[in-house]
Design a protein around this motif. Structure first.
Motif, PDB file in Angstrom:
ATOM      1  N   SER A 173       0.849  -1.186   0.000  1.00  0.00           N
ATOM      2  CA  SER A 173       0.000   0.000   0.000  1.00  0.00           C
ATOM      3  C   SER A 173       0.885   1.236   0.000  1.00  0.00           C
ATOM      4  O   SER A 173       2.077   1.175   0.350  1.00  0.00           O
ATOM      5  CB  SER A 173      -0.914   0.015   1.230  1.00  0.00           C
ATOM      6  OG  SER A 173      -0.160   0.301   2.412  1.00  0.00           O
ATOM      7  N   LEU A 174       0.333   2.357  -0.391  1.00  0.00           N
ATOM      8  CA  LEU A 174       1.087   3.609  -0.471  1.00  0.00           C
ATOM      9  C   LEU A 174       1.820   3.913   0.830  1.00  0.00           C
ATOM     10  O   LEU A 174       3.039   4.156   0.833  1.00  0.00           O
ATOM     11  CB  LEU A 174       0.125   4.754  -0.809  1.00  0.00           C
ATOM     12  CG  LEU A 174       0.699   6.173  -0.744  1.00  0.00           C
ATOM     13  CD1 LEU A 174       1.724   6.375  -1.847  1.00  0.00           C
ATOM     14  CD2 LEU A 174      -0.427   7.189  -0.837  1.00  0.00           C
ATOM     15  N   LEU A 175       1.105   3.888   1.949  1.00  0.00           N
ATOM     16  CA  LEU A 175       1.729   4.250   3.224  1.00  0.00           C
ATOM     17  C   LEU A 175       2.686   3.174   3.719  1.00  0.00           C
ATOM     18  O   LEU A 175       3.720   3.486   4.321  1.00  0.00           O
ATOM     19  CB  LEU A 175       0.661   4.555   4.267  1.00  0.00           C
ATOM     20  CG  LEU A 175      -0.141   5.842   4.031  1.00  0.00           C
ATOM     21  CD1 LEU A 175      -1.128   6.083   5.177  1.00  0.00           C
ATOM     22  CD2 LEU A 175       0.775   7.051   3.875  1.00  0.00           C
ATOM     23  N   CYS A 194      -4.952   4.815   4.201  1.00  0.00           N
ATOM     24  CA  CYS A 194      -5.604   5.505   3.091  1.00  0.00           C
ATOM     25  C   CYS A 194      -6.914   4.812   2.752  1.00  0.00           C
ATOM     26  O   CYS A 194      -6.967   3.576   2.657  1.00  0.00           O
ATOM     27  CB  CYS A 194      -4.709   5.515   1.850  1.00  0.00           C
ATOM     28  SG  CYS A 194      -3.786   7.041   1.618  1.00  0.00           S
ATOM     29  N   ILE A 195      -7.947   5.592   2.577  1.00  0.00           N
ATOM     30  CA  ILE A 195      -9.197   5.067   2.049  1.00  0.00           C
ATOM     31  C   ILE A 195      -8.947   4.600   0.617  1.00  0.00           C
ATOM     32  O   ILE A 195      -8.205   5.239  -0.135  1.00  0.00           O
ATOM     33  CB  ILE A 195     -10.285   6.159   2.070  1.00  0.00           C
ATOM     34  CG1 ILE A 195     -10.523   6.648   3.496  1.00  0.00           C
ATOM     35  CG2 ILE A 195     -11.583   5.652   1.452  1.00  0.00           C
ATOM     36  CD1 ILE A 195     -11.390   7.892   3.582  1.00  0.00           C
ATOM     37  N   SER A 196      -9.558   3.494   0.243  1.00  0.00           N
ATOM     38  CA  SER A 196      -9.344   2.938  -1.098  1.00  0.00           C
ATOM     39  C   SER A 196     -10.492   3.283  -2.041  1.00  0.00           C
ATOM     40  O   SER A 196     -11.605   3.599  -1.604  1.00  0.00           O
ATOM     41  CB  SER A 196      -9.213   1.415  -1.026  1.00  0.00           C
ATOM     42  OG  SER A 196      -8.109   1.050  -0.239  1.00  0.00           O
ATOM     43  N   GLY A 200      -9.681  -1.075  -4.721  1.00  0.00           N
ATOM     44  CA  GLY A 200      -8.682  -1.363  -3.694  1.00  0.00           C
ATOM     45  C   GLY A 200      -7.410  -0.542  -3.769  1.00  0.00           C
ATOM     46  O   GLY A 200      -6.457  -0.811  -3.038  1.00  0.00           O
ATOM     47  N   VAL A 201      -7.381   0.476  -4.629  1.00  0.00           N
ATOM     48  CA  VAL A 201      -6.209   1.347  -4.744  1.00  0.00           C
ATOM     49  C   VAL A 201      -6.362   2.513  -3.781  1.00  0.00           C
ATOM     50  O   VAL A 201      -7.436   3.122  -3.690  1.00  0.00           O
ATOM     51  CB  VAL A 201      -6.055   1.875  -6.186  1.00  0.00           C
ATOM     52  CG1 VAL A 201      -4.913   2.885  -6.275  1.00  0.00           C
ATOM     53  CG2 VAL A 201      -5.842   0.724  -7.153  1.00  0.00           C
ATOM     54  N   SER A 206      -6.780  12.141  -2.163  1.00  0.00           N
ATOM     55  CA  SER A 206      -7.481  12.729  -1.020  1.00  0.00           C
ATOM     56  C   SER A 206      -7.766  11.757   0.131  1.00  0.00           C
ATOM     57  O   SER A 206      -8.463  12.122   1.065  1.00  0.00           O
ATOM     58  CB  SER A 206      -8.825  13.305  -1.467  1.00  0.00           C
ATOM     59  OG  SER A 206      -9.685  12.266  -1.925  1.00  0.00           O
ATOM     60  N   GLY A 207      -7.244  10.533   0.084  1.00  0.00           N
ATOM     61  CA  GLY A 207      -7.744   9.506   0.987  1.00  0.00           C
ATOM     62  C   GLY A 207      -7.004   9.268   2.282  1.00  0.00           C
ATOM     63  O   GLY A 207      -7.389   8.398   3.058  1.00  0.00           O
TER      64      GLY A 207
END
Length: 209
Positions: A173-175, A194-196, A200-201, A206-207
């Motif tokens: 995931s990004l984080l 992060c909200i997906s 699921g991305v 803004s998430g």
């Protein structure tokens, strides 16, 4: 934020007059500003910390477009490691979204650098945030409006595609990817996420919570 990472001290010890901070807080209340919390720092010293009900130090807030800066950090890390080329076409990294009649020419011209600087070929966000359709795919299937690198336009979908690129290339995931690059060492919240989107991305535009 991991506040234990920072030294707590009085404003005066950081060469700030505490009356200035009190006046600031009183003005917020007088003007009925809807505050959640206040943290004031100087250097690595935390000199003021306050929370307004129902919020507290453990409340996660959605950071909205601050997420874009975090995505840029991740892209920078990939570039530094030689995983991506900032001047390569974004279509190089997402061949699975090529339409039957090929990518639009302006999209082929669009580089990752264009995406980061929001000088993309789209005049705005390409997806409907209420839709569960593939937000990333929309970037490659919506017809561009102009040549990339020529016009600044606030394109949230560009940052979302950048997040999708990070997650595609790293498998994280990004984080979580940024945590491997030292994000936690600077006191970044371990509870953040992060909200997906519907696929699921992580919502790179803004998430971040």
């Amino acid at each position: 934020m991991n506040k234990s990472f920072y030294e707590k001290t009085s404003p005066e010890n950081a060469n700030i007059n505490s009356k200035r901070i009190i006046n600031f807080i009183n003005r917020l209340e007088k003007e009925e500003v809807d505050m959640h919390s206040i943290l004031i720092m100087r250097g690595n010293k935390l000199i003021c910390e306050a929370y307004y009900n129902p919020f507290n130090s453990n409340t996660l807030h959605r950071m909205f477009s601050v997420t874009k800066s975090v995505v840029s950090m991740a892209i920078g890390a990939l570039a530094e490691d030689g995983v991506i080329d900032l001047d390569a076409s974004i279509t190089k990294y997402f061949p699975e979204y090529e339409p039957e009649d090929g990518f639009y020419p302006y999209l082929i011209e669009t580089t990752i650098r264009d995406m980061l600087s929001m000088t993309t070929p789209h005049n705005g966000t390409t997806f409907d945030k209420r839709s569960k359709n593939n937000w990333t795919e929309s970037y490659f299937t919506k017809k561009p409006t102009h040549r990339p690198g020529t016009i600044f336009s606030y394109d949230t979908s560009a940052s979302h595609v950048m997040a999708a690129l990070v997650e595609k290339l790293t498998g994280l995931s990004l984080l979580d990817y940024l945590r491997t690059k030292g994000l936690s060492k600077v006191g970044f919240s371990n509870e953040s996420y992060c909200i997906s989107d519907g696929c699921g991305v992580s919502q790179g535009g803004s998430g971040m919570m």
